[in-house]
Enzyme design. Structure first.
Site, PDB file in Angstrom:
ATOM      1  N   ASP A  67       0.496  -1.217  -0.194  1.00 50.22           N
ATOM      2  CA  ASP A  67       0.479   0.364  -0.524  1.00 50.22           C
ATOM      3  C   ASP A  67       0.993   1.357  -0.069  1.00 50.22           C
ATOM      4  O   ASP A  67       0.374   2.420  -0.706  1.00 50.22           O
ATOM      5  CB  ASP A  67      -1.511   0.035   0.770  1.00 50.22           C
ATOM      6  CG  ASP A  67      -0.158   0.337   2.229  1.00 50.22           C
ATOM      7  OD1 ASP A  67       0.783  -0.325   2.963  1.00 50.22           O
ATOM      8  OD2 ASP A  67      -0.573   1.309   3.264  1.00 50.22           O
ATOM      9  N   ASP A  70       5.891   0.192   3.056  1.00 55.83           N
ATOM     10  CA  ASP A  70       6.149  -1.158   4.073  1.00 55.83           C
ATOM     11  C   ASP A  70       5.411  -2.102   3.127  1.00 55.83           C
ATOM     12  O   ASP A  70       5.625  -1.839   1.836  1.00 55.83           O
ATOM     13  CB  ASP A  70       5.284  -0.928   5.105  1.00 55.83           C
ATOM     14  CG  ASP A  70       3.331  -0.732   5.138  1.00 55.83           C
ATOM     15  OD1 ASP A  70       3.544  -1.003   4.056  1.00 55.83           O
ATOM     16  OD2 ASP A  70       2.676  -0.352   6.067  1.00 55.83           O
ATOM     17  N   TYR A 215      -5.807   1.041   9.087  1.00 56.62           N
ATOM     18  CA  TYR A 215      -6.768   0.762   8.265  1.00 56.62           C
ATOM     19  C   TYR A 215      -8.427   1.273   8.441  1.00 56.62           C
ATOM     20  O   TYR A 215      -8.689  -0.444   8.325  1.00 56.62           O
ATOM     21  CB  TYR A 215      -6.733   0.308   6.761  1.00 56.62           C
ATOM     22  CG  TYR A 215      -6.098   1.446   5.772  1.00 56.62           C
ATOM     23  CD1 TYR A 215      -5.610   2.134   5.472  1.00 56.62           C
ATOM     24  CD2 TYR A 215      -4.031   0.304   6.057  1.00 56.62           C
ATOM     25  CE1 TYR A 215      -5.038   2.141   4.251  1.00 56.62           C
ATOM     26  CE2 TYR A 215      -2.858   0.783   4.653  1.00 56.62           C
ATOM     27  CZ  TYR A 215      -3.594   1.578   4.128  1.00 56.62           C
ATOM     28  OH  TYR A 215      -2.597   2.941   3.535  1.00 56.62           O
ATOM     29  N   GLU A 452       5.964   9.857   3.345  1.00 56.31           N
ATOM     30  CA  GLU A 452       5.677   8.038   2.215  1.00 56.31           C
ATOM     31  C   GLU A 452       4.557   8.184   1.317  1.00 56.31           C
ATOM     32  O   GLU A 452       3.661   8.942   2.019  1.00 56.31           O
ATOM     33  CB  GLU A 452       5.270   7.711   3.603  1.00 56.31           C
ATOM     34  CG  GLU A 452       4.682   6.520   3.631  1.00 56.31           C
ATOM     35  CD  GLU A 452       4.272   5.485   4.026  1.00 56.31           C
ATOM     36  OE1 GLU A 452       4.373   4.590   4.538  1.00 56.31           O
ATOM     37  OE2 GLU A 452       3.847   6.139   5.568  1.00 56.31           O
TER      38      GLU A 452
END
Length: 473
Positions: A67, A70, A215, A452
């Site tokens: 995603d 990571d 999430y 990120e």
């Protein structure tokens, strides 16, 4: 009263190489691939990874996308990414073909949908996550070297996950439209599976919490059910799905953001096109779509959001650019719908033309590409100055091809994560989280909120760049 949009007033005078940015925004997805990489892989510093995903549960879950920075595969944001990518292709197919990017956009979508088809192992059973977020985040290692737990998470009739199931249905339905002309057999399989998954989502209500705290769905699952039904109606023209969104219109409400968690505005914008095309029973959705745009635009009495001094939409800390690209895409699409309908947007006593809405979206894109107080592109590999320390495990450690010695879990935090050196690999096309609310950007991989990238930041940007790449500036 007509109004100008403040920071976007000079948008027409700014121009970038949108075709180059478009190509790179799609290329980014090759850097996020999990599984066995194909021979035509263009992000060549990546290698095969997580080939045994699912083995612990006797199912093949290799493939799909990581995603962000990571090595966990979360289906909820992955499915949203594919839905929005598919919408970009549906709206701007001609522009993508003209830019020579249609093939790559379809490949990016199919990498996701192929994975979803494998993850759906029964009419009421779907695998929705691979990897333990906590153990994964305690390691800084390339996905090619992973030695963390690859635990698998499933939803089923006894442990449902309506949000992720309905979003997966939306993704499959939207993607079926993308492939309808080029691969009709595959498209039919996607649509049939989408219908089955939607029945599961609607018939077995519940929230999947295995992805928390990363999430967690704060908005609940009603938005995903409306979103999924809207896409199924668009893909199938089955009036049962139209009746579903009509019967459940009371579940939809005005919004001022659009994200992987909250799809209300997306469903409203999508259904507004159907309203403009004659589906008068969808009027309430069209009104809410207009309200969303008013709430996001500055300089009108209905505005509800904040902007940085330099003009960037600012919703909250942490991957803020996801809200920028997502809402800007919706506004651009709504502007196209208004143009076709010969209509204006009214926000109280203030009106905006479709051209002004397009200018607003362009201004947000231009900010990301470098027209900002830092004079920095927030897309890696685009322009002359861009983030060098993208918060991304694979990009921050030398390629497995040039440095095959294994980098174990803790070693990355010692040797690679804390350095001030640029990443050895450029994650080309990755749009990072962006600056803070004062337009200040910290180019440090330690600051994940700024550096990120995520798959869903790029998904809305693809459509915007496709549209801009076809326009003369």
């Amino acid at each position: 009263m007509m109004a100008m949009l403040g920071a976007t007033e000079s948008a027409a005078t700014v121009s970038f190489n949108y075709s180059d940015a478009l190509a790179k925004s799609i290329l980014f997805y090759e850097g996020q691939r999990s599984g066995k990489l194909p021979p035509d892989q263009r992000m060549t510093w990546r290698g095969d990874s997580a080939l045994n995903d699912g083995n612990v549960s006797h199912v093949d879950l290799s493939g799909g996308y990581y995603d962000a920075g990571d090595n966990v595969k979360y289906q909820f944001p992955m499915a949203f990414t594919i839905t929005l990518l598919s919408w970009s292709v549906i709206e701007y197919e001609r522009e993508l073909v003209s830019a020579g990017q249609m093939q790559y956009a379809q490949q990016a979508i199919k990498w996701g949908t192929d994975y979803f088809l494998k993850a759906i192992t029964g009419p009421t059973q779907m695998w929705v996550q691979v990897g333990d977020p906590n153990t994964d985040h305690n390691c800084w290692e390339r996905p090619e070297d992973m030695d963390t737990s690859r635990i698998t998470y499933q939803i089923n009739s006894n442990s449902p996950g309506t949000e992720v199931a309905a979003e997966t249905a939306a993704a499959l339905a939207a993607a079926s439209i993308v492939f309808a002309n080029t691969d009709p057999i595959y498209a039919e399989k996607l649509l049939d599976t989408a219908m089955t998954v939607f029945d599961f989502a609607d018939g077995y209500r519940g929230t999947f919490t295995g992805a928390c705290p990363f999430y967690c769905s704060a908005s609940g699952y009603n938005d995903e059910l409306l979103w999924g039904a809207a896409w199924l109606f668009k893909a199938s023209n089955d009036t049962a799905y139209l009746q579903y969104v009509v019967n459940n219109r009371g579940l939809s409400s005005e919004m001022n953001e659009f994200s992987w968690d909250n799809k209300n505005a997306g469903a409203q914008i999508l259904l507004s096109k159907m309203y403009f095309s004659g589906q008068t029973e969808l009027q309430s959705y069209s009104r809410q779509a207009a309200s969303f745009v008013c709430h996001v635009l500055p300089n009108n009495p209905w505005s509800q959001v904040s902007y940085t001094p330099g003009g960037l939409l600012y919703v909250r800390d942490g991957a803020n650019t996801q809200y920028v690209t997502g809402s800007s895409f919706l506004i651009a699409v709504f502007a196209d719908y208004l143009t076709s309908a010969g209509d204006l947007l009214s926000c109280g006593d203030t009106s905006f033309t479709p051209r002004e809405l397009q200018s607003h979206s362009k201004g947000q894109v231009d900010y990301i590409l470098g027209n900002n107080p830092e004079n920095m592109s927030y897309m890696a590999g685009f322009g002359t100055r861009y983030p060098n320390q993208v918060h991304h495990r694979s990009a921050s450690i030398p390629s497995i091809h040039t440095s095959p010695t294994r980098v174990v879990c803790g070693e990355g935090f010692v040797s690679w994560f804390p350095t001030s050196n640029p990443n050895p690999n450029v994650l080309t096309g990755a749009i990072v989280g962006g600056p803070n609310r004062n337009d200040v950007f910290d180019d440090s991989r330690r600051d994940s909120s700024c550096t990120e990238p995520t798959t869903y930041i790029n998904s809305g940007m693809v459509g915007l760049l496709a549209k801009l790449s076809s326009q003369r500036n």
